[in-house]
Design an enzyme around this catalytic site. Structure first.
Site, PDB file in Angstrom:
ATOM      1  N   GLN A  67       3.590 -12.031   1.510  1.00 45.58           N
ATOM      2  CA  GLN A  67       3.017 -13.369   1.291  1.00 45.58           C
ATOM      3  C   GLN A  67       3.089 -13.743  -0.196  1.00 45.58           C
ATOM      4  O   GLN A  67       2.646 -12.981  -1.051  1.00 45.58           O
ATOM      5  CB  GLN A  67       1.562 -13.382   1.786  1.00 45.58           C
ATOM      6  N   LYS A  85      -0.561 -15.695  10.871  1.00 46.79           N
ATOM      7  CA  LYS A  85       0.661 -14.985  11.294  1.00 46.79           C
ATOM      8  C   LYS A  85       0.301 -13.796  12.168  1.00 46.79           C
ATOM      9  O   LYS A  85       0.933 -13.534  13.198  1.00 46.79           O
ATOM     10  CB  LYS A  85       1.466 -14.549  10.061  1.00 46.79           C
ATOM     11  N   ASP A 137      11.904 -14.071   6.794  1.00 48.35           N
ATOM     12  CA  ASP A 137      11.709 -15.329   6.077  1.00 48.35           C
ATOM     13  C   ASP A 137      13.054 -15.985   5.756  1.00 48.35           C
ATOM     14  O   ASP A 137      13.125 -17.181   5.504  1.00 48.35           O
ATOM     15  CB  ASP A 137      10.997 -15.056   4.739  1.00 48.35           C
TER      16      ASP A 137
END
Ligand code: NAP
Length: 295
Positions: free
Chosen positions: A98, A54, A121
């Site tokens: 994460q 990422k 997200d």
């Protein structure tokens, strides 16, 4: 019939090129640099790889990237304080914590603390609700990637019978929700199957578009699909290692036999996988534009 292979690698590359141009323009015209903060607690090797990817993708596209590596023994208040700091940092438009978090931390509390405007997200209940009513700020990354694969491959979604295998909150439910909206790139008739479904093949054989997110190798075999179906295989199953120690991956669909009946199919790897990070970048750019009042 041998299926057209829908390459997520190619489509993701296309989208990244578009994004890079857009990011350059945002800098030049509006002095706006989208910013993404990633938070990694502990040293889970898979999570380290994901966060690394990422970060690398952000930098390659010209997104400001901030990585917070936190020791595994961190406390809930410490993590909540970091989320709060990032929520209030104007350089940061997207926050990605994460998962999974170490067992002693409350994942739900952390995710719910992220400002929904920075929830790139798309997992915060506010964003889930907005998607449900057809007014999303962000679409969750994997389902958004699936929709883009279909749209950019020229698959007709409107009016199609879509069958989704799996009802998780990160794939099954949101992709069903996205494709049933009365919108472009959607407007399908959607059925969701799961382990409680009485006769899965009855449904899968009706599908014009079959999306499989079951997390089981060979959950779909060729006798379960009709000629001409479009198949999106979301599954990532590790079925062993190469002699060099690299993981051997397979999807949820029996690719070799199903591709003989399908009109189009995604491979694993190289299908849905490359799209997920790309859509995270799309969401970060969108968040920056929303914050600046540009959309
Ligand atoms: P999950 O939370 O384990 O959910 C799996 C779902 O599939 C559940 O709803 C389960 O039903 C259903 N299911 C399991 N076996 C089934 C079967 N034989 N027939 C019908 N339904 C079945 O999984 P997930 O998080 O959605 O992920 C699914 C797969 O996609 C995994 O392999 C994951 O690694 C992969 N994935 C890939 C990406 C990517 O970027 N490429 C992103 C996310 C996930 P019940 O609800 O009844 O248990």
């Amino acid at each position: 019939m041998t299926a057209q292979i829908i390459s997520g690698t190619e489509i993701a590359k296309q989208i990244r090129e578009e994004l890079a141009r857009e990011i350059t323009k945002l800098k030049e015209k509006h002095n706006l640099v989208p910013g993404l903060a990633t938070v990694l607690v502990g040293e889970n090797p898979a999570s380290q790889v994901y966060v690394g990817q990422k970060e690398k993708t952000s930098l390659a596209l010209g997104i400001y990237s901030e990585r917070h590596d936190i020791p595994v023994e961190t406390t809930q208040p410490h993590l909540m304080a970091l989320v709060d700091k990032l929520n209030n940092d104007p350089k940061i438009h997207g926050i990605l914590v994460q998962l999974p978090l170490p067992k002693h931390l409350n994942e739900t509390e952390v995710l719910y603390a992220i400002n929904p405007k920075k929830d790139v997200d798309g997992f915060h209940p506010v964003n889930v609700g907005k998607l449900m009513i057809g007014e999303p700020d962000y679409l969750p990354c994997t389902p958004h990637g699936i929709q883009q694969l279909l749209v950019r491959s020229g698959v007709e979604i409107s009016g199609a019978e879509v069958v989704v295998l799996g009802r998780s909150n990160i794939v099954g439910k949101p992709i069903a929700n996205i494709l049933l909206q009365k919108k472009e790139g959607a407007n399908a008739t959607v059925t969701i199957c799961h382990t409680g479904t009485r006769d899965i093949s009855f449904h899968t054989r009706r599908a014009d578009i079959l999306i499989v997110a079951a997390g089981r190798p060979k959950a779909v075999t060729s006798d379960m699909v009709k000629e001409g179906v479009v198949v999106i295989d979301v599954g990532v199953n590790r079925i062993g290692k190469t002699p060099e120690g690299k993981a051997i991956l397979t999807g949820d669909v029996d690719f070799e036999t199903v591709k003989e009946k399908a009109s189009a199919i995604t491979p694993v790897p190289g299908g849905v996988g490359p799209m997920t990070i790309t859509m995270l970048m799309t969401n970060t750019v969108r968040s920056a534009k929303l914050a600046a009042g540009l959309v």
